[in-house]
Design a protein around this motif. Structure first.
Motif, PDB file in Angstrom:
ATOM      1  N   LEU A   1       0.834  -1.205   0.000  1.00 45.16           N
ATOM      2  CA  LEU A   1       0.000   0.000   0.000  1.00 45.16           C
ATOM      3  C   LEU A   1       0.874   1.263   0.000  1.00 45.16           C
ATOM      4  O   LEU A   1       0.583   2.236  -0.686  1.00 45.16           O
ATOM      5  CB  LEU A   1      -0.923   0.010   1.214  1.00 45.16           C
ATOM      6  CG  LEU A   1      -2.151  -0.892   1.098  1.00 45.16           C
ATOM      7  CD1 LEU A   1      -2.980  -0.813   2.373  1.00 45.16           C
ATOM      8  CD2 LEU A   1      -2.994  -0.482  -0.111  1.00 45.16           C
ATOM      9  N   CYS A   2       1.961   1.220   0.782  1.00 43.61           N
ATOM     10  CA  CYS A   2       2.874   2.371   0.800  1.00 43.61           C
ATOM     11  C   CYS A   2       3.439   2.626  -0.592  1.00 43.61           C
ATOM     12  O   CYS A   2       3.465   3.753  -1.080  1.00 43.61           O
ATOM     13  CB  CYS A   2       4.021   2.125   1.777  1.00 43.61           C
ATOM     14  SG  CYS A   2       3.505   2.121   3.487  1.00 43.61           S
ATOM     15  N   TRP A   3       3.880   1.515  -1.222  1.00 42.66           N
ATOM     16  CA  TRP A   3       4.376   1.631  -2.588  1.00 42.66           C
ATOM     17  C   TRP A   3       3.318   2.246  -3.496  1.00 42.66           C
ATOM     18  O   TRP A   3       3.585   3.192  -4.238  1.00 42.66           O
ATOM     19  CB  TRP A   3       4.724   0.237  -3.125  1.00 42.66           C
ATOM     20  CG  TRP A   3       6.155  -0.104  -2.946  1.00 42.66           C
ATOM     21  CD1 TRP A   3       6.705  -0.725  -1.886  1.00 42.66           C
ATOM     22  CD2 TRP A   3       7.201   0.158  -3.868  1.00 42.66           C
ATOM     23  NE1 TRP A   3       8.046  -0.867  -2.075  1.00 42.66           N
ATOM     24  CE2 TRP A   3       8.385  -0.333  -3.296  1.00 42.66           C
ATOM     25  CE3 TRP A   3       7.260   0.761  -5.128  1.00 42.66           C
ATOM     26  CZ2 TRP A   3       9.605  -0.239  -3.920  1.00 42.66           C
ATOM     27  CZ3 TRP A   3       8.480   0.851  -5.749  1.00 42.66           C
ATOM     28  CH2 TRP A   3       9.645   0.358  -5.149  1.00 42.66           C
ATOM     29  N   ALA A   4       2.119   1.676  -3.406  1.00 43.87           N
ATOM     30  CA  ALA A   4       1.043   2.121  -4.287  1.00 43.87           C
ATOM     31  C   ALA A   4       0.752   3.600  -4.064  1.00 43.87           C
ATOM     32  O   ALA A   4       0.573   4.364  -5.016  1.00 43.87           O
ATOM     33  CB  ALA A   4      -0.212   1.293  -4.033  1.00 43.87           C
ATOM     34  N   ALA A   5       0.748   4.011  -2.773  1.00 40.70           N
ATOM     35  CA  ALA A   5       0.444   5.413  -2.491  1.00 40.70           C
ATOM     36  C   ALA A   5       1.487   6.326  -3.122  1.00 40.70           C
ATOM     37  O   ALA A   5       1.167   7.336  -3.751  1.00 40.70           O
ATOM     38  CB  ALA A   5       0.380   5.630  -0.975  1.00 40.70           C
ATOM     39  N   GLY A   6       2.768   5.936  -2.950  1.00 35.16           N
ATOM     40  CA  GLY A   6       3.826   6.773  -3.517  1.00 35.16           C
ATOM     41  C   GLY A   6       3.725   6.864  -5.021  1.00 35.16           C
ATOM     42  O   GLY A   6       3.808   7.947  -5.610  1.00 35.16           O
ATOM     43  N   ILE A   7       3.516   5.715  -5.646  1.00 36.87           N
ATOM     44  CA  ILE A   7       3.461   5.719  -7.107  1.00 36.87           C
ATOM     45  C   ILE A   7       2.227   6.475  -7.588  1.00 36.87           C
ATOM     46  O   ILE A   7       2.287   7.243  -8.555  1.00 36.87           O
ATOM     47  CB  ILE A   7       3.489   4.271  -7.624  1.00 36.87           C
ATOM     48  CG1 ILE A   7       4.905   3.720  -7.444  1.00 36.87           C
ATOM     49  CG2 ILE A   7       3.073   4.200  -9.084  1.00 36.87           C
ATOM     50  CD1 ILE A   7       5.047   2.262  -7.715  1.00 36.87           C
ATOM     51  N   ALA A   8       1.101   6.284  -6.891  1.00 35.38           N
ATOM     52  CA  ALA A   8      -0.109   7.001  -7.282  1.00 35.38           C
ATOM     53  C   ALA A   8       0.118   8.504  -7.216  1.00 35.38           C
ATOM     54  O   ALA A   8      -0.293   9.265  -8.098  1.00 35.38           O
ATOM     55  CB  ALA A   8      -1.271   6.608  -6.368  1.00 35.38           C
ATOM     56  N   MET A   9       0.810   8.923  -6.178  1.00 32.41           N
ATOM     57  CA  MET A   9       1.114  10.351  -6.029  1.00 32.41           C
ATOM     58  C   MET A   9       1.877  10.872  -7.234  1.00 32.41           C
ATOM     59  O   MET A   9       1.545  11.906  -7.821  1.00 32.41           O
ATOM     60  CB  MET A   9       1.956  10.522  -4.754  1.00 32.41           C
ATOM     61  CG  MET A   9       2.024  11.911  -4.194  1.00 32.41           C
ATOM     62  SD  MET A   9       0.412  12.474  -3.716  1.00 32.41           S
ATOM     63  CE  MET A   9       0.388  14.000  -4.622  1.00 32.41           C
ATOM     64  N   CYS A  10       2.915  10.097  -7.612  1.00 29.23           N
ATOM     65  CA  CYS A  10       3.710  10.510  -8.771  1.00 29.23           C
ATOM     66  C   CYS A  10       2.842  10.543 -10.025  1.00 29.23           C
ATOM     67  O   CYS A  10       2.941  11.470 -10.837  1.00 29.23           O
ATOM     68  CB  CYS A  10       4.869   9.537  -8.993  1.00 29.23           C
ATOM     69  SG  CYS A  10       6.109   9.655  -7.731  1.00 29.23           S
ATOM     70  N   LEU A  11       1.996   9.518 -10.183  1.00 25.57           N
ATOM     71  CA  LEU A  11       1.163   9.455 -11.376  1.00 25.57           C
ATOM     72  C   LEU A  11       0.217  10.651 -11.435  1.00 25.57           C
ATOM     73  O   LEU A  11       0.032  11.255 -12.492  1.00 25.57           O
ATOM     74  CB  LEU A  11       0.357   8.150 -11.389  1.00 25.57           C
ATOM     75  CG  LEU A  11       1.172   6.892 -11.715  1.00 25.57           C
ATOM     76  CD1 LEU A  11       0.285   5.655 -11.676  1.00 25.57           C
ATOM     77  CD2 LEU A  11       1.833   7.038 -13.087  1.00 25.57           C
ATOM     78  N   VAL A  12      -0.399  10.971 -10.303  1.00 21.32           N
ATOM     79  CA  VAL A  12      -1.343  12.082 -10.292  1.00 21.32           C
ATOM     80  C   VAL A  12      -0.625  13.385 -10.672  1.00 21.32           C
ATOM     81  O   VAL A  12      -1.064  14.134 -11.543  1.00 21.32           O
ATOM     82  CB  VAL A  12      -2.007  12.211  -8.897  1.00 21.32           C
ATOM     83  CG1 VAL A  12      -2.758  13.525  -8.783  1.00 21.32           C
ATOM     84  CG2 VAL A  12      -2.944  11.044  -8.659  1.00 21.32           C
ATOM     85  N   THR A  13       0.536  13.628 -10.003  1.00 17.78           N
ATOM     86  CA  THR A  13       1.272  14.852 -10.307  1.00 17.78           C
ATOM     87  C   THR A  13       1.675  14.890 -11.774  1.00 17.78           C
ATOM     88  O   THR A  13       1.476  15.882 -12.480  1.00 17.78           O
ATOM     89  CB  THR A  13       2.535  14.934  -9.429  1.00 17.78           C
ATOM     90  OG1 THR A  13       2.188  14.556  -8.118  1.00 17.78           O
ATOM     91  CG2 THR A  13       3.097  16.328  -9.449  1.00 17.78           C
TER      92      THR A  13
END
Lengths: 331, 304
Positions: free
Chosen positions: A42-54
């Motif tokens: 989940l931590c990984w996913a959150a970080g990657i999602a953040m990058c994707l959104v930005t």
């Protein structure tokens, strides 16, 4: 005595050297309990999602923005035309953004630095210091639209008539770069106070005492030693505050009027502009987007892209400032 | 002078009796120095009989300091003489730093601190001297090197620039700055560029810069609060030589945890324990013929 090289030993046909003891390979998450593994993913996913959104925002705004961006947009004032080819550019909102940022920063900077210095270096009486601290926190947590409404009530008093347009019958409009800038200063203030205080706290006490110990007063110490020492921190807070001002819409709509063009009040050049109403890039985006009131998504995209570029540039500036070396002492 | 090279060890003391140059009995980490190794013994004393007669500059009479209910210094009477180095030794928390800080009224910065007794500077009660004026005359150097974030020149000139007065020109300050840097033994190392940032200097250079900054206002008394504890041995040696050189110009009080250092630089030693002054006397007496049993135990390494 030199040890024989291992290579020579193997080459000469002797028994291969024993395998060197290695430190244990990194413990694999696959051996972890399920809950921990889920947490990790989940931590990984959150970080990657953040990058994707930005990245998504930047890419989408870049594509849409560049598509509609024309040099002429920067040099033409917006005009009320239904035909979008004639409705002009965002020169006035751009000027408005710059002006409101300057006014707001000029108000917030001295008050913010002074508040931080008083909170950190004087704090007498302590009850007042705690009250100031929670005051700053409350201001930081108040939505800007609330501040804007509050500002409108205040600045429509006839006492503040000199700050904005006074209509016939002594009705004070309360909308100007001054009044909006004052409230913008309020939203930038907590950032400047917080950052300056962190800077001051990082100066060890013996540095202050070293200044007293050569016969300097507290005031001289603050001016000559403490403030220069936390210059990067003050600059960081100021730039962050500018970012807040640039990005705010509610205060512009309510206190600046969000008029299409800059509308001067009075005859004195410069002052007349500041006493008048205007708009910023944020209100321009709002007023042109179909989600707001306008019918010109292209221009909204272009202005939004410019706004995004300004904010990214400010973030870059903050990174540059914070990476610059602040003085380091042994604690 | 190359700051990376150890300065040549100057044999200042030529004493026939091996007892005098012996390390303090049982001093930690020092080992027993045989008479043959004395020339290279790290405990070789730097002090020599001072050329000028010692003059009393400050005096503490029945000085007591308390933080709230806790008494940190208890009825201490001590003289501070120019031409001599006075070392305050004692275990942590014994009040030696508090005592030092009270001499230029830095204890007043602590809200809970109270002080009794009298401290005089040249016969005048320090309470009657305006505090910034007092601190120009009784200057202090701290444990951690703490140059200000400005150039080397501005650091030394800092004390010289009077507040409120019109800014003196740099050229007017330059001789005084150079003099202070020379007295602190730093000028040769920084002469090529006085405008460099002070915090870019090495730790030892920073500490000598702090000493120069304190000397710039021509103080009568220099207080040193463990000035070498954050420094490497070579920088420590440079500063110790500096202290011995300076004692004829200013009265020096040094607080140190390092017994050998006290032995190397001091002329008089005051041993404090839990706020009390246990023993005060010439360095040889305190280290070799202590009167009080506590002193004997402390310098002998029985506790610390």
């Amino acid at each position: 005595m030199a040890r024989e090289p291992l290579v020579a030993a193997t080459a000469s046909g002797g028994s291969p050297p024993p395998k060197p003891e290695r430190t244990k390979p990194r413990e694999s998450p696959s051996t972890w309990p399920l809950v921990d593994r889920i947490g990790l993913y989940l931590c990984w996913a959150a970080g990657i999602a953040m990058c994707l959104v930005t990245g998504g925002i930047l890419a989408y705004m870049a594509v849409r923005g560049v598509q509609f961006l024309r040099p002429s947009l920067f040099f033409n004032s917006p005009t009320p035309e239904l035909d979008q080819s004639k409705s002009g550019g965002f020169l006035d909102p751009l000027i408005g953004t710059v002006l409101i940022t300057i006014v707001g920063t000029l108000i917030a900077f001295p008050i913010g630095v002074a508040t931080a210095v008083w909170l950190n270096e004087y704090r007498r009486p302590s009850g007042l210091a705690r009250a100031v601290e929670s005051g700053v926190e409350v201001v930081a947590g108040t939505p800007s639209v609330v501040l804007a409404i509050f500002g409108l009530i205040i600045f429509q008093q006839s006492f503040f008539g000199f700050l904005s347009l006074t209509a016939e019958g002594n009705a004070v409009l309360g909308r100007s770069f001054f009044t909006a800038g004052a409230m913008m200063g309020l939203i930038a203030l907590p950032l400047i106070v917080g950052s300056t205080r962190v800077g001051l706290q990082q100066i060890p006490n013996h540095v202050r005492e070293a200044s007293y110990a050569v016969g300097k007063t507290k005031a001289a110490t603050i001016r000559r030693v403490l403030l220069p020492s936390c210059r990067p921190a003050i600059a960081t807070g100021t730039v962050l505050g500018m970012g807040r001002i640039i990005g705010d819409t509610a205060i512009v709509v309510i206190l600046l009027g969000a008029t299409l063009q800059l509308q001067s009040v009075g005859e004195v050049p410069g002052l007349s502009t500041l006493k008048g109403s205007g708009s910023t890039l944020t209100s321009y985006v709002y007023n042109n987007s179909p989600a707001g009131e306008g019918q010109s998504p292209g221009k909204a995209y272009a202005a939004a892209f410019v706004l995004l570029l300004v904010v990214v540039a400010l973030n870059y500036a903050v990174n540059r400032i914070t990476s610059r070396e602040a003085p380091q002492w042994i604690r | 002078m190359d700051p990376l090279m150890p300065p040549p060890i100057k044999r200042i003391v030529v004493d026939r009796e091996p007892r005098v140059v012996d390390p303090p009995p049982g001093a930690p980490g020092n080992g027993a120095a045989s008479p043959g190794a004395l020339a290279h013994s790290p405990t070789l004393r730097r002090r020599h009989s001072s050329a000028v007669a010692a003059v009393e500059r400050m005096e503490m009479r029945e000085l007591s300091i308390a933080y709230g209910e806790k008494v940190a210094v208890n009825a201490v009477s001590l003289p501070v003489r120019q031409g001599e180095v006075l070392a305050l030794i004692g275990p942590s928390g014994c009040g030696k730093t508090t005592l030092l800080r009270s001499l230029n009224r830095l204890t007043e910065l602590t809200a809970t601190a109270r002080r009794w007794g009298q401290i005089t500077l040249d016969g005048e009660d320090v309470d009657r001297v305006e505090v910034t004026h007092l601190r120009r005359r009784v200057s202090m150097v701290f444990q951690q090197p703490n140059p200000f974030p400005m150039s080397v020149f501005d650091n030394v000139a800092y004390a010289l620039r009077e507040q409120g007065a019109r800014k003196p020109k740099r050229a007017a300050l330059a001789p005084a700055v150079q003099d202070a840097l020379e007295r602190a033994g730093l000028f040769a190392e920084v002469a090529d560029d006085l405008d460099r940032q002070a915090l870019r200097l090495s730790g030892g250079q920073q500490q000598r810069l702090c000493i120069a900054r304190s000397l710039a206002a021509n103080p009568d008394v220099l207080l040193l609060d463990e000035p070498c504890s954050a420094l490497d041995p070579i920088s420590t040696e440079v500063i110790e030589q500096l202290i011995v050189r300076l004692r004829e110009q200013v009265a020096i009080v040094i607080v140190t945890h390092n017994l050998q250092q006290a032995y190397r630089v001091a002329d008089h030693v005051a041993f404090m324990y839990l706020g009390d002054l246990v023993e005060y006397g010439p360095v040889d007496q305190v280290f070799h013929r202590p009167v009080a049993k506590r002193t004997k135990d402390y310098v002998g390494g029985a506790f610390g």
